[in-house]
Design an enzyme around this catalytic site. Structure first.
Site, PDB file in Angstrom:
ATOM      1  N   ASP A  83       0.853  -1.193   0.000  1.00 38.41           N
ATOM      2  CA  ASP A  83       0.000   0.000   0.000  1.00 38.41           C
ATOM      3  C   ASP A  83       0.893   1.249   0.000  1.00 38.41           C
ATOM      4  O   ASP A  83       1.807   1.367   0.823  1.00 38.41           O
ATOM      5  CB  ASP A  83      -0.858  -0.050   1.278  1.00 38.41           C
ATOM      6  CG  ASP A  83      -1.968   0.972   1.297  1.00 38.41           C
ATOM      7  OD1 ASP A  83      -2.432   1.376   0.213  1.00 38.41           O
ATOM      8  OD2 ASP A  83      -2.395   1.349   2.415  1.00 38.41           O
ATOM      9  N   HIS A  84       0.635   2.166  -0.902  1.00 38.04           N
ATOM     10  CA  HIS A  84       1.362   3.449  -0.965  1.00 38.04           C
ATOM     11  C   HIS A  84       2.886   3.312  -1.035  1.00 38.04           C
ATOM     12  O   HIS A  84       3.605   3.985  -0.273  1.00 38.04           O
ATOM     13  CB  HIS A  84       0.988   4.357   0.222  1.00 38.04           C
ATOM     14  CG  HIS A  84      -0.432   4.811   0.178  1.00 38.04           C
ATOM     15  ND1 HIS A  84      -0.883   5.753  -0.703  1.00 38.04           N
ATOM     16  CD2 HIS A  84      -1.517   4.415   0.892  1.00 38.04           C
ATOM     17  CE1 HIS A  84      -2.191   5.932  -0.529  1.00 38.04           C
ATOM     18  NE2 HIS A  84      -2.593   5.126   0.425  1.00 38.04           N
ATOM     19  N   ASP A 105       2.797   5.040  -5.471  1.00 35.52           N
ATOM     20  CA  ASP A 105       2.022   6.260  -5.285  1.00 35.52           C
ATOM     21  C   ASP A 105       2.918   7.456  -5.550  1.00 35.52           C
ATOM     22  O   ASP A 105       3.596   7.958  -4.656  1.00 35.52           O
ATOM     23  CB  ASP A 105       1.456   6.302  -3.863  1.00 35.52           C
ATOM     24  CG  ASP A 105       0.620   7.562  -3.648  1.00 35.52           C
ATOM     25  OD1 ASP A 105       0.531   8.397  -4.574  1.00 35.52           O
ATOM     26  OD2 ASP A 105       0.058   7.716  -2.540  1.00 35.52           O
ATOM     27  N   GLY A 182      -7.910   8.266   7.069  1.00 32.46           N
ATOM     28  CA  GLY A 182      -8.051   8.559   8.487  1.00 32.46           C
ATOM     29  C   GLY A 182      -9.496   8.548   8.968  1.00 32.46           C
ATOM     30  O   GLY A 182     -10.423   8.199   8.220  1.00 32.46           O
ATOM     31  N   GLY A 215      -8.955   5.520   1.163  1.00 28.75           N
ATOM     32  CA  GLY A 215      -9.641   6.351   2.153  1.00 28.75           C
ATOM     33  C   GLY A 215     -11.121   6.056   2.252  1.00 28.75           C
ATOM     34  O   GLY A 215     -11.938   6.962   2.383  1.00 28.75           O
ATOM     35  N   ILE A 258      -9.672  -0.273   3.173  1.00 22.43           N
ATOM     36  CA  ILE A 258     -10.189  -0.040   4.522  1.00 22.43           C
ATOM     37  C   ILE A 258      -9.090  -0.302   5.544  1.00 22.43           C
ATOM     38  O   ILE A 258      -8.572  -1.421   5.633  1.00 22.43           O
ATOM     39  CB  ILE A 258     -11.413  -0.957   4.781  1.00 22.43           C
ATOM     40  CG1 ILE A 258     -12.554  -0.573   3.835  1.00 22.43           C
ATOM     41  CG2 ILE A 258     -11.853  -0.875   6.244  1.00 22.43           C
ATOM     42  CD1 ILE A 258     -13.704  -1.542   3.796  1.00 22.43           C
ATOM     43  N   ASP A 259      -8.747   0.712   6.278  1.00 21.38           N
ATOM     44  CA  ASP A 259      -7.775   0.575   7.361  1.00 21.38           C
ATOM     45  C   ASP A 259      -8.323   1.178   8.658  1.00 21.38           C
ATOM     46  O   ASP A 259      -8.367   0.522   9.700  1.00 21.38           O
ATOM     47  CB  ASP A 259      -6.454   1.264   6.983  1.00 21.38           C
ATOM     48  CG  ASP A 259      -5.378   1.035   8.031  1.00 21.38           C
ATOM     49  OD1 ASP A 259      -5.584   0.214   8.938  1.00 21.38           O
ATOM     50  OD2 ASP A 259      -4.312   1.674   7.945  1.00 21.38           O
ATOM     51  N   SER A 260      -8.781   2.430   8.590  1.00 22.71           N
ATOM     52  CA  SER A 260      -9.241   3.102   9.817  1.00 22.71           C
ATOM     53  C   SER A 260     -10.335   2.315  10.537  1.00 22.71           C
ATOM     54  O   SER A 260     -10.363   2.266  11.781  1.00 22.71           O
ATOM     55  CB  SER A 260      -9.746   4.505   9.486  1.00 22.71           C
ATOM     56  OG  SER A 260      -8.693   5.286   8.986  1.00 22.71           O
TER      57      SER A 260
HETATM   58  O1  G3H Z   1      -3.305   4.946   3.677  1.00 18.02           O
HETATM   59  C1  G3H Z   1      -2.628   4.609   4.624  1.00 18.02           C
HETATM   60  C2  G3H Z   1      -2.990   3.427   5.424  1.00 18.02           C
HETATM   61  O2  G3H Z   1      -4.092   3.691   6.258  1.00 18.02           O
HETATM   62  C3  G3H Z   1      -1.805   2.908   6.165  1.00 18.02           C
HETATM   63  O3  G3H Z   1      -1.506   3.685   7.255  1.00 18.02           O
HETATM   64  O4  G3H Z   1       0.907   4.246   7.039  1.00 18.02           O
HETATM   65  O5  G3H Z   1      -0.247   4.284   9.266  1.00 18.02           O
HETATM   66  O6  G3H Z   1       0.234   2.110   8.127  1.00 18.02           O
HETATM   67  P1  G3H Z   1      -0.053   3.589   7.965  1.00 18.02           P
HETATM   68  P1  13P Z   2      -8.995   4.670   5.509  1.00 21.54           P
HETATM   69  O1  13P Z   2      -8.148   5.533   6.359  1.00 21.54           O
HETATM   70  O2  13P Z   2     -10.248   5.349   5.092  1.00 21.54           O
HETATM   71  O3  13P Z   2      -9.266   3.331   6.130  1.00 21.54           O
HETATM   72  O4  13P Z   2      -8.181   4.383   4.145  1.00 21.54           O
HETATM   73  C1  13P Z   2      -7.229   3.358   4.074  1.00 21.54           C
HETATM   74  C2  13P Z   2      -6.438   3.394   2.820  1.00 21.54           C
HETATM   75  O5  13P Z   2      -6.765   4.024   1.835  1.00 21.54           O
HETATM   76  C3  13P Z   2      -5.202   2.594   2.802  1.00 21.54           C
HETATM   77  O6  13P Z   2      -4.471   2.832   1.654  1.00 21.54           O
HETATM   78 ZN    ZN Z   3      -4.588   4.778   0.845  1.00 20.42          ZN
END
Ligand code: G3H
Ligand code: 13P
Ligand code: ZN
Length: 312
Positions: A83-84, A105, A182, A215, A258-260
């Site tokens: 991711d990113h 990214d 976030g 996000g 989905i992370d948050s």
């Molecule tokens: O988009 C970012 C993700 O929510 C990952 O977050 O860099 O705190 O692991 P992080």
């Molecule tokens: P959220 O912060 O909305 O969960 O997004 C996560 C995300 O885009 C990880 O790359």
């Molecule tokens: Zn992201």
């Protein structure tokens, strides 16, 4: 099933009018919660690792944990995605180390530089059996170390997407349509509204091509309330309405990040647990309900938002 790329999952998702969930993983309990839900629902799933997750848990630990999850859930396709990714070197290291998919990214760079770097990653990835997600446009919120203020985000320009995809050869494209990273995505009192016109225009110019939404957590208010009830302080945390995500999933969006929501589900569970059991100190006692909270949240997303249950 071995760990696979996202190629076939995206093709099926595009044609089937649903999206695959991409969930960020940082430890064993998160990986177990997500894959137990996906396994029981026969849903394809993407496990994604940020640079920060890799720094926290170590590349090898995360790969081995994901391999264990794939062995425990042989009936579902699981992709392991960076991711990113912010450099060629990071993407290369993940591809060399067993990831089947990477995101480069370079969306904060000028268009030509974004093309150049993405193309370089695509060439390496394709030579090594991996696929690449790229990004055009910038989201508000925090992306690893980069913070973009709300209101300073830039929606993807549909007139750029064909040139970008044809010049880079990327396999999927993240676009900016009003989502953000976030737990504080919109100001309290405002009405969250994704730019479906931008999505439609991008999709029209890229027929058959998978689009990605970053996000995309919905910041369930029951988690926020529980966190605040048990000693937390998260006023005004607001996410993307799930109906809008479900609508995007029926369109060209094939991957929803989905992370948050994972973080909120676990934090709410742990705060409640300790408030109710102040004398407990065995990590298995409080991690068990936290893992279950991740599983319940992912089950809900798969069934009610993504629509990918039974699509393995
Ligand atoms: O988009 C970012 C993700 O929510 C990952 O977050 O860099 O705190 O692991 P992080
Ligand atoms: P959220 O912060 O909305 O969960 O997004 C996560 C995300 O885009 C990880 O790359
Ligand atoms: Zn992201």
């Amino acid at each position: 099933m071995a760990i696979v790329t996202t190629k076939e999952m995206f093709q099926k998702a595009y044609n089937g009018g649903y999206a695959v969930g991409a969930f960020n993983v940082n430890n064993m309990e998160i990986i177990q919660g997500i894959t137990e839900a996906a396994g029981e629902l026969k849903a394809p799933v993407i496990l994604q690792v940020s640079k920060g997750a890799r720094n926290y848990a170590n590349h090898t630990y995360l790969v081995k944990l994901v391999e264990a999850a794939a062995a425990e859930n042989p009936d579902i396709p699981i992709a392991l995605h960076l991711d990113h990714g912010d450099s060629f070197e990071l993407c290369k290291s993940c591809i060399d180390g067993g990831f089947t998919s990477v995101m480069i990214d370079a969306s904060s760079k000028p268009f030509a530089e974004n093309i150049e770097l993405t193309k370089r990653v695509v060439e390496y990835a394709h030579d090594h059996g991996a696929v690449v997600e790229a990004e055009l446009g910038t989201l508000a919120g925090v992306e690893d170390e980069v913070m973009v203020e709300s209101g300073k985000e830039m929606f993807t320009r549909p007139e750029e997407v064909e040139e970008f995809v044809s010049k880079t050869g990327c396999d999927s494209l993240a676009i900016a349509i009003g989502t953000s990273h976030g737990a504080y995505k919109f100001k309290p009192g405002t009405t969250p509204q994704l730019r479906f016109d931008v999505l439609e225009e991008c999709a029209k110019r890229l027929p058959g091509f998978p689009i990605v939404l970053h996000g995309a957590s919905s910041v369930p208010q029951e988690f926020v309330a529980e966190i605040n009830q048990y000693g937390g302080n998260m006023p005004g945390a607001i996410g993307i309405p799930e109906e809008q995500l479900a609508q995007a999933a029926k369109m060209a969006v094939c991957k929803i990040n989905i992370d948050s929501d994972i973080r909120l589900a676990m934090t709410a569970s742990v705060r409640k647990y300790f408030a109710e059991h102040p004398d407990h100190f065995d990590p298995r006692q409080w991690l068990k309900p936290a893992r279950q909270a991740v599983k319940d949240m992912v089950t809900h997303k798969i069934v009610d938002v993504l629509g990918c249950n039974g699509k393995a």
